[in-house]
Motif scaffolding. Sequence first.
Motif, PDB file in Angstrom:
ATOM      1  N   TRP A 200       6.004   5.139  -7.875  1.00  0.00           N
ATOM      2  CA  TRP A 200       5.704   3.714  -7.789  1.00  0.00           C
ATOM      3  C   TRP A 200       6.992   2.951  -7.544  1.00  0.00           C
ATOM      4  CZ3 TRP A 200       5.007   6.657 -12.210  1.00  0.00           C
ATOM      5  CH2 TRP A 200       5.924   6.471 -13.246  1.00  0.00           C
TER       6      TRP A 200
ATOM      7  N   GLN B 153       1.762   5.841  -5.337  1.00  0.00           N
ATOM      8  CA  GLN B 153       1.504   6.917  -4.395  1.00  0.00           C
ATOM      9  C   GLN B 153       1.375   8.250  -5.126  1.00  0.00           C
ATOM     10  OE1 GLN B 153       4.098   7.148  -1.012  1.00  0.00           O
ATOM     11  NE2 GLN B 153       4.014   4.978  -0.581  1.00  0.00           N
TER      12      GLN B 153
ATOM     13  N   ARG C 159       1.362   9.543  -0.566  1.00  0.00           N
ATOM     14  CA  ARG C 159       0.334   8.749   0.102  1.00  0.00           C
ATOM     15  C   ARG C 159      -0.413   7.873  -0.905  1.00  0.00           C
ATOM     16  NH1 ARG C 159      -3.747  12.281   2.877  1.00  0.00           N
ATOM     17  NH2 ARG C 159      -3.389  13.687   1.114  1.00  0.00           N
ATOM     18  N   LYS C 160      -0.980   6.785  -0.410  1.00  0.00           N
ATOM     19  CA  LYS C 160      -1.787   5.903  -1.235  1.00  0.00           C
ATOM     20  C   LYS C 160      -3.224   6.415  -1.256  1.00  0.00           C
ATOM     21  CE  LYS C 160       0.950   1.744  -0.265  1.00  0.00           C
ATOM     22  NZ  LYS C 160       0.936   0.356   0.272  1.00  0.00           N
ATOM     23  N   ASP C 161      -3.766   6.584  -2.444  1.00  0.00           N
ATOM     24  CA  ASP C 161      -5.154   7.002  -2.643  1.00  0.00           C
ATOM     25  C   ASP C 161      -5.526   8.178  -1.733  1.00  0.00           C
ATOM     26  OD1 ASP C 161      -5.420   4.850  -4.442  1.00  0.00           O
ATOM     27  OD2 ASP C 161      -5.960   3.493  -2.811  1.00  0.00           O
TER      28      ASP C 161
ATOM     29  N   ASN D 170       2.833  -0.266  -5.118  1.00  0.00           N
ATOM     30  CA  ASN D 170       2.947   0.826  -4.149  1.00  0.00           C
ATOM     31  C   ASN D 170       2.806   2.190  -4.825  1.00  0.00           C
ATOM     32  OD1 ASN D 170       3.233   1.989  -1.595  1.00  0.00           O
ATOM     33  ND2 ASN D 170       5.468   2.029  -1.697  1.00  0.00           N
TER      34      ASN D 170
ATOM     35  N   ALA E 274      -4.867   3.192  -8.969  1.00  0.00           N
ATOM     36  CA  ALA E 274      -4.810   4.017  -7.764  1.00  0.00           C
ATOM     37  C   ALA E 274      -5.645   5.274  -8.019  1.00  0.00           C
ATOM     38  CB  ALA E 274      -3.372   4.381  -7.425  1.00  0.00           C
TER      39      ALA E 274
END
Length: 903
Positions: A44, A25, A29-31, A23, A116
């Motif tokens: 993370w 971020q 946010r993710k990516d 996870n 990521a």
Amino acid sequence: MMKYFLAVLGMFQACHLFGQATNLQCEYRKDPLGITSAAPRLSWELNSPTQQAYQVFVSDDPAVREGNIWNSGKVQSNATIQIVYKGKKLDPAKVYYWKVKTWDAQGIAAGWSNTASWQMGLINQADWLQARWIGYESMPDTSLIIPAAHGAGKKEWGPGKSILPLLRKEFNISKPLKRATMFISGLGHFDMSLNGEKVGDHFLDPGWTQYSKEALYITFDLTAQLKQGKNALGIMLGNGFYHIPRERYRKLTGSYGYPKMICRMLLQYEDGSTENIVSGTDWKATPGPITYSSIYGGESYDARLEKQGWNLPGYNDSDWKAAVPVSGSPHLASQTMDPLKVTDILPTKKITHPTANIWIYDVAQNASGIPRIKVKGKSGDQVKIIPGELLDDSGKVTQQASGGPMYYTYIIKGTEAETWQPQFTYYGYRYLQIEGAVPANENNPSQLPVLLAADGLHTRHAAASAGYFSCSSELFNNIHHLIDWAIRSNLASVLTDCPHREKLGWLEEVHLMGNSIRYNYQVPALLNKITNDMRGAQTADGLVPDIAPEYVEFHGGFRNSAEWGSASVLVPWDMYRWYGDKRALEENYSMMVRYLEFLGKNAAKDSLKRGLGDWFDIGPKGVGESQNTPIALTAFATYYHDLQVMIATAKVLGKQQDVVKYEQISASVKKYFNDTWLDKTTGQYATGSQTSNAMALYMDLVPSAQKETVLQHIIDDIVKRDNSLTTGEIGFGYLLRLLNNANRSDLIYTMNNRKDVPGYGFQLANGATALTESWQAYRFVSNNHLMLGHLMEWFYSGLAGIGQEPGSIAFKKILIRPQPVGDITFAKAGYHSPYGLIKSEWHKSDSTFDLTVQIPPNTSATICLPAIGKGKVMGNNALRFIKKEKGMLIYEAGPGSHHLSLR
């Protein structure tokens, strides 16, 4: 010898197997795309119980073989959130890739995580290159209405019609493309298509801002939609809050200009070369098929005016005009919060036919959204759709309390079957009144268009879910549903009060309802945006108005209420407390200081009496300003609460002189508060209302010797009123927190486990499907309103018992303290904290209590159990007994799953 028996049935189960971090971020946010911070924050989650050290690689190479942009080295730290990037200067529009390696408490490495990424946005004005704001027409400065007028405005301003244009641009891709990124803002709102297909699934981009100061832009990755050869960009523009036409319903009348757009598309080729396509006079413009659009009044669409193929390459646009260069917002900022989206489809559950040529479609849920119709008819036929929360006595839609006339019209072009939905406005509704069409399979002697389908599309801020809750009480589950739909319906690019008549960012809800919202939805990026709105709305003398963005300047308490403006102090602290966001304190500290100076000046002039107070409390005069509690009391209590938060904030930021200053001011305010409102003989504050006493006690304004007396007065008042409430939106949440902290959730249960007095159950009994504006479920006020939903917080923190230890940040030290009450036999909840998922689930019978808890990695927990049964205490290494206190058995627990049984 203690008189309780504890059997640890499951003992410690390590539910988190040791492995790579997950996870990942960047800025929550993710990516993400469009990051503009010079030092983004990374986080993370662990797959091992603890972390001893970490190492971060950041690279401009997707393989991330080494951290050529940043190699943190092996850092001896257990931190997994708010890790500040400390590498090379980041370039605008560039993509960066990162991964992390962690070591556990024994020094064993977990290996590198998956990769990521984040992409930078446009940081400075120069990064937009030669991009220009463009539109179909330019509004003369003499026609601007800034700030907006409250209400309909002046007749001499005229109807305020605007052309909702289409903009297009063709371009050629002549060599292999590596990546294509679009940076775009369209005001008030835009929809973008590429080669005839809508880009993304957003609704009402960009978010609302104070446009005279700033507009937001959106970043899209267009790589997959582009093709070799000719391509075409198409943009549709809507009005939003940027321009409010002076027809149909409107809460306010204002204009920053006609619709416009600015964009830069960056094309990066495999050979290393780049190309930019920017907005300018080489774009073409023409009126579109949307003939009317208002954020308040609805939308009209004439399908006969559609330009077939207008957003495809090769379209003949020779009769279009060159786009007009216009002025726009002076500053462009990246929209880093989640967008609005269509998140649910609400199918029609029932159709009624109250009068000739009128049909009512009931989607059975009051929600923010738009209709979607599928219709077949003759060219030129018109279908009218009137949305509404309620029906009148004749069975037709009424907009008495939600703002009208608001409606949608669709003029048919005459194809086999046509599907349509509005693009640039929305409303809060349950019912759709259809005029000019007949449902399929109904008699149709007038040969009206046939409505093949009508659905509701629920639109909201697309924040991810953060939690869940349920229990054995059907009523409480229904109350949870009631509040949740009000939260969902009012999550926009601001936190609105209602999704229809106002749609304004009233600020008291951001802090009073903040915990209830955060338990349910991941909103840190939205809160960052709202604090930016507050900074932009703050006046030269320090006032933070009741709404932000402040499109219109209201009067009196509707512009200057301490309970509203104090969001500028309390929300940054909440962001730090819930998410560990120290930067929120740093960036907003100046605003916080200036607002407290403003409150101090008003307190000295005794002008804090002119606010709204405990809004919509239950009293003899209907609803509105506080009736039971002096307005100045809630204002001064909030002011004192602000000061305590500022003391804590100054300590975190190392501002010791400010600590001393605010301690001195708070001591003075506390003395004034007690000298003014405490009756030392009776131990009551002011009128003795539930709000008066609860806020005084919760804010720690009550002298130590009087605390038990004041608490007892609160309890006695609730009991003498047959366990019913009198508080409004300001006092109710504090009353709940106070009772929860005092282990009196039995009273919270009794007050809310009923349908016969004004409250949640009463609203449900009167047909509400979303939280209503008044406890009494009045039809003449909003029936989808956010402000009274504080019981949601208690469902999680009280009934299920998920909270934080005092002083804990970001749920690093968790408090599990379930409070089984009444006839509830089980409750379960989960909250995804910054460190991972926290769970609490309990079941009870007459003599047993079973609790299952999940504690995420890298955290610890205190577990408080109600003492039931007899026998001696037994424990194990996973749960360490601390003490027995106030009828609770208190244990310490580490990460993992724990199952406990008390008998």
